[in-house]
Structures are given as C-alpha cells and as structure tokens.
Motif scaffolding. Sequence first.
Motif, PDB file in Angstrom:
ATOM      1  N   UNK A 123       0.857  -1.192   0.000  1.00  0.00           N
ATOM      2  CA  UNK A 123       0.000   0.000   0.000  1.00  0.00           C
ATOM      3  C   UNK A 123       0.891   1.239   0.000  1.00  0.00           C
ATOM      4  N   UNK A 124       0.639   2.197  -0.864  1.00  0.00           N
ATOM      5  CA  UNK A 124       1.502   3.387  -0.930  1.00  0.00           C
ATOM      6  C   UNK A 124       1.516   4.154   0.391  1.00  0.00           C
ATOM      7  N   UNK A 125       2.690   4.671   0.742  1.00  0.00           N
ATOM      8  CA  UNK A 125       2.824   5.483   1.954  1.00  0.00           C
ATOM      9  C   UNK A 125       2.172   6.853   1.738  1.00  0.00           C
ATOM     10  N   UNK A 126       1.982   7.559   2.843  1.00  0.00           N
ATOM     11  CA  UNK A 126       1.440   8.910   2.764  1.00  0.00           C
ATOM     12  C   UNK A 126       2.418   9.871   2.082  1.00  0.00           C
ATOM     13  N   UNK A 127       3.683   9.554   2.199  1.00  0.00           N
ATOM     14  CA  UNK A 127       4.705  10.408   1.608  1.00  0.00           C
ATOM     15  C   UNK A 127       6.064   9.873   1.985  1.00  0.00           C
ATOM     16  N   UNK A 128       7.144  10.516   1.538  1.00  0.00           N
ATOM     17  CA  UNK A 128       8.489  10.059   1.879  1.00  0.00           C
ATOM     18  C   UNK A 128       8.696   9.988   3.388  1.00  0.00           C
ATOM     19  N   UNK A 129       8.998   8.796   3.884  1.00  0.00           N
ATOM     20  CA  UNK A 129       9.247   8.617   5.304  1.00  0.00           C
ATOM     21  C   UNK A 129       8.003   8.622   6.172  1.00  0.00           C
ATOM     22  N   UNK A 130       6.805   8.628   5.557  1.00  0.00           N
ATOM     23  CA  UNK A 130       5.557   8.645   6.327  1.00  0.00           C
ATOM     24  C   UNK A 130       4.736   7.420   5.930  1.00  0.00           C
ATOM     25  N   UNK A 131       4.905   6.337   6.654  1.00  0.00           N
ATOM     26  CA  UNK A 131       4.198   5.096   6.346  1.00  0.00           C
ATOM     27  C   UNK A 131       2.699   5.269   6.539  1.00  0.00           C
ATOM     28  N   UNK A 132       1.913   4.520   5.768  1.00  0.00           N
ATOM     29  CA  UNK A 132       0.456   4.669   5.882  1.00  0.00           C
ATOM     30  C   UNK A 132      -0.059   4.080   7.187  1.00  0.00           C
ATOM     31  N   UNK A 164      -4.197  -1.096  18.409  1.00  0.00           N
ATOM     32  CA  UNK A 164      -4.007   0.319  18.731  1.00  0.00           C
ATOM     33  C   UNK A 164      -2.879   0.930  17.913  1.00  0.00           C
ATOM     34  N   UNK A 165      -1.758   0.246  17.838  1.00  0.00           N
ATOM     35  CA  UNK A 165      -0.611   0.775  17.097  1.00  0.00           C
ATOM     36  C   UNK A 165      -0.957   0.955  15.628  1.00  0.00           C
ATOM     37  N   UNK A 166      -1.622  -0.042  15.036  1.00  0.00           N
ATOM     38  CA  UNK A 166      -2.006   0.069  13.623  1.00  0.00           C
ATOM     39  C   UNK A 166      -2.959   1.237  13.403  1.00  0.00           C
ATOM     40  N   UNK A 167      -3.953   1.362  14.285  1.00  0.00           N
ATOM     41  CA  UNK A 167      -4.951   2.425  14.130  1.00  0.00           C
ATOM     42  C   UNK A 167      -4.365   3.809  14.363  1.00  0.00           C
ATOM     43  N   UNK A 168      -3.637   3.968  15.472  1.00  0.00           N
ATOM     44  CA  UNK A 168      -3.153   5.300  15.827  1.00  0.00           C
ATOM     45  C   UNK A 168      -1.964   5.738  14.973  1.00  0.00           C
ATOM     46  N   UNK A 169      -1.174   4.794  14.466  1.00  0.00           N
ATOM     47  CA  UNK A 169      -0.128   5.175  13.520  1.00  0.00           C
ATOM     48  C   UNK A 169      -0.756   5.702  12.240  1.00  0.00           C
ATOM     49  N   UNK A 170      -1.836   5.054  11.798  1.00  0.00           N
ATOM     50  CA  UNK A 170      -2.577   5.545  10.641  1.00  0.00           C
ATOM     51  C   UNK A 170      -3.075   6.969  10.887  1.00  0.00           C
ATOM     52  N   UNK A 171      -3.656   7.197  12.061  1.00  0.00           N
ATOM     53  CA  UNK A 171      -4.196   8.521  12.388  1.00  0.00           C
ATOM     54  C   UNK A 171      -3.088   9.566  12.494  1.00  0.00           C
ATOM     55  N   UNK A 172      -2.074   9.269  13.285  1.00  0.00           N
ATOM     56  CA  UNK A 172      -1.024  10.264  13.528  1.00  0.00           C
ATOM     57  C   UNK A 172      -0.190  10.540  12.275  1.00  0.00           C
ATOM     58  N   UNK A 173       0.130   9.493  11.514  1.00  0.00           N
ATOM     59  CA  UNK A 173       0.877   9.723  10.273  1.00  0.00           C
ATOM     60  C   UNK A 173       0.021  10.451   9.241  1.00  0.00           C
ATOM     61  N   UNK A 174      -1.286  10.185   9.269  1.00  0.00           N
ATOM     62  CA  UNK A 174      -2.178  10.927   8.388  1.00  0.00           C
ATOM     63  C   UNK A 174      -2.181  12.411   8.713  1.00  0.00           C
ATOM     64  N   UNK A 175      -2.180  12.738  10.002  1.00  0.00           N
ATOM     65  CA  UNK A 175      -2.113  14.148  10.414  1.00  0.00           C
ATOM     66  C   UNK A 175      -0.800  14.781   9.979  1.00  0.00           C
ATOM     67  N   UNK A 176       0.279  13.999  10.065  1.00  0.00           N
ATOM     68  CA  UNK A 176       1.574  14.508   9.615  1.00  0.00           C
ATOM     69  C   UNK A 176       1.558  14.801   8.123  1.00  0.00           C
TER      70      UNK A 176
END
Length: 301
Positions: free
Chosen positions: A117-126, A277-289
């Motif tokens: 799955x494509x990342x949100x951006x360079x160095x920002x995993x989905x 929790x880690x999967x969900x909140x990493x998605x949320x926090x990296x999305x905000x980033x």
Amino acid sequence: MTLIGVLAAFGGGIFGAAIGALPAFEFVGFLVMIGVAIDLAGAGGDFYSIPFGMFGPHVGGFAAGVAAAAYAAKKKKLDTGRNIVAGLMGLNSPDVLLVGGAFGILGYLLQWTFAQVPDFGPGIAWTDTVALTVAVSGIIARFLWGTCGLCGCAEPGRHFYAPTDGAKWLVFMSDWGQLIVIGLGGGLMAGYLGLTLGAPGIFLSFGIAAASLIFLQFGVNVPVTHHIMLPSAIVAVSSGSLIAAGIAGVLCAFVGEFFARTFLSHGDTHIDPPACTIATMTLVFNGLTALGVWAMIPLPA
C-alpha cells in the motif's frame, strides 16, 4: 518476498510457538534495544531486520504463538486460547508447533501485502504494517478456532463494555484514572526519547516497553505500554512537541482498552489490543503529519 524469507518465517513461527507468544515478544524488545545500541554506535548493518523481520511479532514470534495457542485450546491441549504465556513445546504436540510455523508464513505474506500500500509520503508510512499483521493474524485465528465470533460472547446480564474483572485484559490498568496516568507517563517518556534521539528513540521506546513485559511473565503487575509509547514517540518526532506526545499517550491508552473490551474480554482466543491500537493510531497520527496538521497547530515544546 523470497523463498528464504518464507522458510525463515516458518522456522521462526515454530520457535515462537515453542517458547510462547509473550516470551517471544519480550525477545523482540531486547533485540530492538540491541539494534538501537548498534545504530547509535554507528556500526551500520540491518540488525532491525531481525526483530522486525524473521523474528518479528508478526512472523516468528508473537502472532505465531497466539495462533498456536488458539489451536491447542481448540484441541483441548491448553486451558484457553487466551493463554499467551505458556511455552507450547511443553504440550509435546508437534502439530501445535507446525501451526505456529504456518502462521509464521502467513504473517510474512500478510505484512508483505500490506507493505505494498503506498505510503502517505516520503518517510511517512500509511500505518504500522507489522502491528496490522499481528491484529489480522489474531482475527484469522479467532475465526478458525474460537467459538464466540469476532467480538466474543458477553456475560449474560452485563453491558458489553463492562466485563467482569476476570474477563478484563489487565484489570489493574483498566480504570480511567490508571489509563490517564500511565498514558501520560508513557507518552512523555517516549516523547522525550523521540525528541532526543530521533528515529532511534522511536525504536528504543518500543523496545523498552516490550522488554519490560518480562516482569509480567513472572507475575509482577507491570503495565503494557508499547501501544502507548511507540505512537507517542512518533508524534513527538513529527510534531516536535513533548506535550503532544503526552496527549497521544493518553489517547492510545484509552484506545487500547477499547480494543481490549471489543475483541479480547469476551473472546476465547487472543486478538491483541496493543497491535490494534498501534495500527490504528499510527494511521491517524501519520495521516495528520501528511496533512501538515502539526504545522498548523501552535504546539508547545
């Protein structure tokens, strides 16, 4: 994906089932701390491919042990499929260990798939694909060998989200006051490591939290905090704010308890609340980033 990777995952899954899910995860914590030491010493290499690869929680460690325990309980060889402490080698049942090996391969394939799955951006995993794999692997084991469905069977006469103490994940850290305090403490601690060390600090916060569970193995009521500390360290590095990390820690503590009461408290196999929790909140926090939200909010350091 390689044949060597598949074979290594199979062997790691057997070993993870043999020593038990929780002991295998504790090993991951110690291996991660060793990796951080190597990283900070500038020795180079790819040591992290061991604790997050062949012996990662999704492949040859935790997830394999969880699935093997679920199978063993279904075959009446273990008291409950939620028993992630027992070393399953002691059951003297090669079939149980082979289930661990099979789920080691499954974890390898799932994580590879999620990583496409494509990342949100360079160095920002989905998201954290390792944690997502652990969660999905546990769900698959639930449907294969559990008896009460995805969310389990609630006790008669009780509200679904108010289980008895005996059904709770960790009764000593399930009350809101405990969750707030340990979430804040873990978030601030991990945030400091992230701000001080950068990416190695993120790994170190996870390693410390995972390794600390060895005391839980010995019956000491230590908190489970890797789902608090890892996302909090990520937030600290992304936002540059220790306050944001503390808030993230509190949020993750409550999300972990939510997943525990949704998938674990009423079930007869283990679906891991920290992994969810880690999967969900990493998605949320990296999305905000990725959306640049941290830059829009005047966060105090």
